[in-house]
Design an enzyme around this catalytic site. Sequence first.
Site, PDB file in Angstrom:
ATOM      1  N   HIS A 235      47.352  63.785  46.024  1.00  0.00           N
ATOM      2  CA  HIS A 235      47.866  62.440  46.286  1.00  0.00           C
ATOM      3  C   HIS A 235      48.672  61.874  45.128  1.00  0.00           C
ATOM      4  O   HIS A 235      48.991  60.685  45.119  1.00  0.00           O
ATOM      5  CB  HIS A 235      46.742  61.456  46.665  1.00  0.00           C
ATOM      6  N   ASN A 289      52.515  48.285  46.906  1.00  0.00           N
ATOM      7  CA  ASN A 289      52.307  48.193  45.463  1.00  0.00           C
ATOM      8  C   ASN A 289      53.111  47.019  44.931  1.00  0.00           C
ATOM      9  O   ASN A 289      54.314  46.927  45.156  1.00  0.00           O
ATOM     10  CB  ASN A 289      52.732  49.492  44.778  1.00  0.00           C
ATOM     11  N   ARG A 291      54.238  46.059  42.044  1.00  0.00           N
ATOM     12  CA  ARG A 291      54.661  46.330  40.667  1.00  0.00           C
ATOM     13  C   ARG A 291      55.849  47.278  40.695  1.00  0.00           C
ATOM     14  O   ARG A 291      56.245  47.751  41.750  1.00  0.00           O
ATOM     15  CB  ARG A 291      53.517  47.011  39.918  1.00  0.00           C
TER      16      ARG A 291
END
Length: 449
Positions: A235, A289, A291
Amino acid sequence: MFSKVLIANRGEIALRVLRACKELGIQTVAVHSTADQDAMHVRLADESVCIGPPPSRDSYLNIHQIVAACEITGADAVHPGYGFLSENAKFADILDAHGITFIGPTADHIRIMGDKITAKKTAEELGIPVVPGSEGEITTDEDAARIAKEIGFPVIIKATAGGGGRGMKVANNEEELSIALSTARSEAGAAFGNEAVYIEKYLGRPRHIEIQVLGDGEGNAVHLGERDCSLQRRHQKVWEEANSPSLNENQRAEIGEICANAMRKLKYRGAGTVEFLYEDGKFYFIEMNTRLQVEHPVTEAITGIDLVNEQIRVASGAGLSVTQDDIRFHGHAIECRINAEDPNTFVPSPGTITHYHTPGGLGVRVDSGVYQGYKIPPYYDSLIGKLIVHGRTRVECMMRLRRALDEFVVDGINTTIPLFRELLANPDIANGDYDIHWLEKFLAAKAAK
Ligand code: ADP
């Protein structure tokens, strides 16, 4: 605009942020652990503050020390990079309470997207397509069995607090389901201190495609197309490209606009990535996400837009420098993550770099925090740099990448550079014909030889 930014990170991303600050005429403060006093980000910053001993929890994750470093140096904003405190809502709140700007989204948006069940619900409300599954947390085996029957096996149990590919279990039938549920719960409890899990359809051969978004926090937002990050090991992304070999212009515009619109409704501020699995022409949201991502440079390569500059602009209230109509996609870009690891076993390889030479020339970018004579400390992740190559077409990009990899010399430690040479020689990669399981299968076949 800010006058002084503290960069709460290390390695290549600390340098990346520092460069954007320099171009904007902003003073920079580096923070570092005692293991990083000779690091490049410390050398290049205008000021630096030692914030603790080597373990991250005592230094790069130490909120008190970082806030103290801001106060000592008079920094008016903090850029968190990726990892460490970049998705820590409490950190954003504490900075706010001290009158220091967090260069990122609001603490509320970090919280919403940090909890996967809430994130998925929110995405659905905002019109983003999601993976079929439970509406929220699954508490009983009976509920799990009922939903699994509805959506069909195989299914995947995921931890709402999950991250880094942990806390996920696949079940192919009802017997496997109750075991998967109890192991996923106890693993999630141990790893994240939160046992809540949910269930969704397991997709057999999807690609990982993510959309880059930017918002100004006032309801204006744009998308910068997609990145294909399907080549993963455990992953973890290994190779990323833009555009995806599997999308056409119309599909790009459609999913991009869905994400940009969602960000407008949310009044999202800063850079974000909406991650999808993509199978049989359909997108399925998995997470967002809040960021900057490791792989952001491939987007910069094909759009010409400096994502860190935009993050700093919107955080300071200057707004975005572009509208959707200004954004064009040129050519193709690929990023290879160069890790200090054995290219076959992936065992970390800290130590001293005895010789170092980076490739150059048209279309080649190296983002790295290391140099000749630098000693890689054993305490942090093994990413030592990223090679990003741009070409007018995917074929030209791959030719250039092969040439750039041949020029890249890192002696004294093992790196993953040889793996990329092998990937470039593979016909599936040349054809762009791979899904999220391709690399694991390739590595298993290689190990069996
Ligand atoms: P994390 O936050 O731990 O990275 P994600 O939800 O982003 O978790 O999922 C990580 C990876 O797990 C995905 O890139 C994909 O490889 C796999 N995965 C997640 N959900 C599914 C699903 N529904 N079907 C198949 N694979 C999945």
